[in-house]
Design a protein around this motif. Structure first.
Motif, mmCIF file in Angstrom:
data_model
loop_
_atom_site.group_PDB
_atom_site.id
_atom_site.type_symbol
_atom_site.label_atom_id
_atom_site.label_comp_id
_atom_site.label_asym_id
_atom_site.label_seq_id
_atom_site.Cartn_x
_atom_site.Cartn_y
_atom_site.Cartn_z
ATOM 1 N N TYR A 167 33.302 -35.123 -0.846
ATOM 2 C CA TYR A 167 32.137 -35.171 -1.897
ATOM 3 C C TYR A 167 32.904 -35.378 -3.424
ATOM 4 N N ARG A 168 33.946 -35.819 -3.464
ATOM 5 C CA ARG A 168 34.342 -36.251 -4.654
ATOM 6 C C ARG A 168 33.846 -37.571 -5.051
ATOM 7 N N ILE A 169 33.665 -37.807 -6.316
ATOM 8 C CA ILE A 169 33.357 -39.135 -6.980
ATOM 9 C C ILE A 169 34.577 -39.991 -7.087
ATOM 10 N N ILE A 170 34.444 -40.993 -6.348
ATOM 11 C CA ILE A 170 35.246 -41.969 -6.367
ATOM 12 C C ILE A 170 35.361 -42.933 -7.421
ATOM 13 N N THR A 171 34.258 -43.750 -7.758
ATOM 14 C CA THR A 171 34.132 -44.286 -9.291
ATOM 15 C C THR A 171 32.607 -44.540 -9.570
ATOM 16 N N VAL A 172 32.378 -44.938 -10.587
ATOM 17 C CA VAL A 172 31.045 -45.143 -10.950
ATOM 18 C C VAL A 172 31.031 -46.640 -11.643
ATOM 19 N N ASP A 173 30.215 -47.423 -11.163
ATOM 20 C CA ASP A 173 29.996 -48.685 -11.792
ATOM 21 C C ASP A 173 28.701 -49.225 -12.280
ATOM 22 N N ARG A 174 28.885 -50.082 -13.175
ATOM 23 C CA ARG A 174 27.493 -50.554 -13.708
ATOM 24 C C ARG A 174 26.969 -51.606 -12.691
ATOM 25 N N ILE A 175 25.679 -51.619 -12.494
ATOM 26 C CA ILE A 175 24.960 -52.545 -11.662
ATOM 27 C C ILE A 175 24.639 -53.741 -12.450
ATOM 28 N N LYS A 176 25.162 -54.968 -12.057
ATOM 29 C CA LYS A 176 24.669 -56.210 -12.826
ATOM 30 C C LYS A 176 23.242 -56.571 -12.691
ATOM 31 N N LYS A 177 22.804 -56.827 -13.837
ATOM 32 C CA LYS A 177 21.408 -57.134 -13.854
ATOM 33 C C LYS A 177 21.210 -58.649 -13.256
ATOM 34 N N LEU A 178 20.171 -58.879 -12.435
ATOM 35 C CA LEU A 178 19.981 -60.121 -12.090
ATOM 36 C C LEU A 178 19.017 -60.771 -13.237
ATOM 37 N N LYS A 179 19.337 -62.247 -13.524
ATOM 38 C CA LYS A 179 18.652 -62.818 -14.516
ATOM 39 C C LYS A 179 17.348 -63.592 -14.110
#
Length: 88
Positions: free
Chosen positions: A76-88
């Motif tokens: 249950y360790r956080i590995i990473t957090v990423d921004r989701i790319k917005k689709l245009k």
């Protein structure tokens, strides 16, 4: 809440490295407590259909905040957090 969300919220943990990684990837400069509060809020408000286990990780997608959280399903360790790319 789903079983997955309940388990994650109850057991979530962090490493020193992941705090720096989150700040770098999200281009923020939050304290540890601010990061924990932000991620807990995101987890609580994410719809259950956006929480899934794939392989050894949990993935939580929150489109409102444009964030994807990757969590190890064993620790249950956080590995990473990423921004989701917005689709245009």
């Amino acid at each position: 809440m789903t079983v997955i969300k309940d388990q994650i919220i109850e057991n979530i943990c962090y490493t020193e490295l992941v705090y720096r990684r989150i700040n770098k990837k999200l281009k923020i400069n939050f304290k540890k407590s601010e990061i924990e509060e932000m991620l807990l809020d995101i987890l609580k408000t994410t719809e259950e259909k956006w929480c899934q286990k794939i392989g050894k990780n949990f993935y939580v997608l929150n489109t409102k905040n444009n964030i994807k959280i990757t969590i190890n399903s064993n620790t249950y360790r956080i590995i990473t957090v990423d921004r989701i790319k917005k689709l245009k």
